[in-house]
Write an enzyme that holds these catalytic residues in place. Structure first.
Site, PDB file in Angstrom:
ATOM      1  N   LYS A   1      16.406   9.191 -22.715  1.00  0.00           N
ATOM      2  CA  LYS A   1      18.062   8.398 -23.352  1.00  0.00           C
ATOM      3  C   LYS A   1      18.142   8.500 -24.500  1.00  0.00           C
ATOM      4  O   LYS A   1      17.703   7.836 -25.097  1.00  0.00           O
ATOM      5  CB  LYS A   1      18.241   6.966 -22.221  1.00  0.00           C
ATOM      6  CG  LYS A   1      19.450   6.690 -22.299  1.00  0.00           C
ATOM      7  CD  LYS A   1      19.610   4.949 -22.134  1.00  0.00           C
ATOM      8  CE  LYS A   1      21.441   4.435 -22.142  1.00  0.00           C
ATOM      9  NZ  LYS A   1      21.411   2.971 -21.608  1.00  0.00           N
TER      10      LYS A   1
ATOM     11  N   SER B   1      25.156   2.486 -17.744  1.00  0.00           N
ATOM     12  CA  SER B   1      25.000   2.987 -18.889  1.00  0.00           C
ATOM     13  C   SER B   1      23.863   4.338 -19.020  1.00  0.00           C
ATOM     14  O   SER B   1      24.152   5.157 -20.050  1.00  0.00           O
ATOM     15  CB  SER B   1      24.456   2.040 -20.507  1.00  0.00           C
ATOM     16  OG  SER B   1      23.486   2.050 -20.095  1.00  0.00           O
TER      17      SER B   1
ATOM     18  N   SER C   1      21.172  -1.412 -16.033  1.00  0.00           N
ATOM     19  CA  SER C   1      21.483   0.273 -16.469  1.00  0.00           C
ATOM     20  C   SER C   1      20.884   1.447 -16.329  1.00  0.00           C
ATOM     21  O   SER C   1      20.581   2.558 -16.504  1.00  0.00           O
ATOM     22  CB  SER C   1      21.720   0.540 -17.921  1.00  0.00           C
ATOM     23  OG  SER C   1      23.502   0.321 -18.571  1.00  0.00           O
TER      24      SER C   1
END
Ligand code: GLN
Length: 476
Positions: A79, A154, A178
């Site tokens: 990420k 997210s 997330s």
């Protein structure tokens, strides 16, 4: 070799049998990722050079007869809120469009020391704020299972690449859900370890007391291996824990007989439709495997959303103060004064959701309101943690939904931030308590949308959580 369905074991077996080299695999995986990415926009960028260099190091270790590590040659995605030395790290924000970090996060160092090959950085909500990946400055991510729907957020990109097969495993971050929520929306496994289990050094801060790095994988076993690699004490992170790290995958024996599971009444009260049916079916499977299931109560649940969005925004407003046009890459060009430069840089650089949270957080921390909001929220947080502590006197694990609904349509909740925040209702409690929690796929709706089951256990008892998830997964 089918890149899209590789497992860690398969990569290892292939390397040891000299079926392919790590460099060949990395090249093939990079080509596949580049070809498939336009369907989802899950990768923001690939780092070909770094991947191939690392793969060659793995091949050299193999040639010398050394053990190249538990992740040898495994294609991994990361990420874009986790810093990578020499590889642009944007946090999906305009503000960091050209930011090239001078160091690696501890999780990255460990991952590469274990032989993992980082293919690239994944899309997400800006600074990890969101539940749908629609708050990225670099475009939405499409759910690989249903392209008109969100992948969750997210860490939407990190969930999507694993579901799509453009990485074998990935790292995301979880502050209030997330990792677990996108895992459930995309039909993959996602783990939020105990707070402090995995070092946050090099994880861009959103809400420091809630932030975690966590793995995604297509199987519980692969997720467990990745967790074992990145876990452990780190002197660079004062909140990292010294607790010994068990060999998680060695405990995955399918035997969960006699484990006591709690189903929280407060969670089931509002859960409807296929998400409810699929969860209850999964609980029945666990019963058949020999678990005892009872209802439990977590009475502070009703206050969790309010509590989370006060604490998270307060910490965010403070953490995001550093992006001022001085220290990081973007600076508004036109400002005539210093304060004008701060204002214009932040005004142009942050997206709407970050601004909303900075304003909320600044408000709840302001003199005169601090006691009424922030201090009160901290007390409620203690009550939520106590609920779990009480539950764990009666049960070994809590079994719960991950989300009130499966993946929703792109755009569906963008005009209603409160509706978006409500999608976190089942995940933020575990985050506030700092306990390990994970999502494991538990079936699909009639429309083919994946649904996840959440498993939560005592602090540092990831082993029981993973055992349960693995035993359940074996029945499918
Ligand atoms: N959706 C939650 C939020 O926007 C959780 C995000 C996260 O875990 N990073 O705060």
């Amino acid at each position: 070799m089918d890149i899209a369905t590789l497992t860690i074991d398969r990569v290892r077996a292939g390397l040891l049998a000299r079926e392919f080299s790590a460099a060949e695999l990395a090249g093939e995986a990079l080509r596949f990722a580049a070809a498939e990415n336009p369907r989802t926009n899950a990768y923001l960028r690939l780092c070909e050079e770094r991947a191939l260099d690392q793969a060659r190091r793995v091949d050299q270790a193999l040639a010398r007869g050394e053990d190249p590590g538990p992740l040898a040659g495994v294609p991994v995605a990361v990420k874009d809120v986790i810093v990578t030395r020499g590889v642009t790290t944007t946090c999906a924000s305009r503000l960091l469009e050209n930011y090239v970090p001078p160091y690696d996060a501890t999780a990255i160092v460990k991952l590469e020391a274990a032989g993992g090959v980082i293919l690239g950085k994944t899309n997400c909500d800006e600074f990890a704020m969101g539940s749908s990946n629609e708050n990225s400055a670099y475009g939405v991510v499409r759910n690989p299972v249903a392209p008109d729907r969100v992948p969750g957020g997210s860490s939407g990109g990190s969930a999507a690449v694993v579901a799509q097969g453009t990485a074998v495993v990935s790292l995301g971050s979880d502050t209030g859900g997330s990792v677990r929520q996108p895992a459930s929306f995309c039909g993959v496994v996602g783990i939020t370890p105990t707070y402090g289990r995995v070092s946050r050094y090099g994880l861009t801060a959103y809400a420091s007391s809630l932030d975690h790095i966590g793995p995604f994988a297509r199987s519980v076993k692969d997720a467990a291996v990745l967790l074992g690699v990145i876990a452990g004490h780190d002197p660079h992170d004062a909140t990292s824990a010294a607790a010994p790290v068990p060999d998680y995958s060695a405990h995955l024996d399918g035997n969960v007989k006699g484990l006591k599971l709690g189903l929280p009444l407060e969670y089931l009260k509002h859960l409807t439709g296929e998400s409810r049916d699929l969860l209850l079916k999964a609980v029945d499977v666990l019963k058949r495997l020999g678990c005892e299931v009872r209802e439990i109560s977590l009475p502070a649940t009703d206050y969790a959303i309010a509590c989370y969005y006060i604490i998270a925004t307060a910490e965010a407003s403070s953490n995001l103060a550093r992006y001022d046009g001085v220290r990081y890459t973007m600076r508004a060009a036109s400002a005539a004064t210093l304060s004008g430069m701060y204002r214009e840089t932040r005004g142009e650089g942050f997206g709407a959701e970050c601004k909303r949270r900075i304003m909320l957080g600044t408000y709840v921390l302001s003199a005169g309101y601090y006691d009424a909001y922030y201090l009160k929220a901290q007390k409620v947080r203690t009550l939520i943690a106590r609920d779990f502590a009480n539950a764990f006197q009666q049960v070994d694990a809590v079994v719960a939904p991950v989300s009130p609904f499966p993946a929703f349509k792109l755009g569906e909740k963008m005009d209603d931030p409160l509706a978006m925040y409500l999608s976190d209702i089942y995940t933020i409690t575990g985050s506030l308590a700092g306990i390990p929690c994970m999502s494991v796929p538990c079936g699909r709706t009639g429309d083919g949308l994946p649904v996840g089951m959440q498993i939560l256990t005592r602090h540092f008892d990831e082993t029981t959580m993973l055992k349960l998830a693995d035993a359940y997964e074996r029945t499918n």
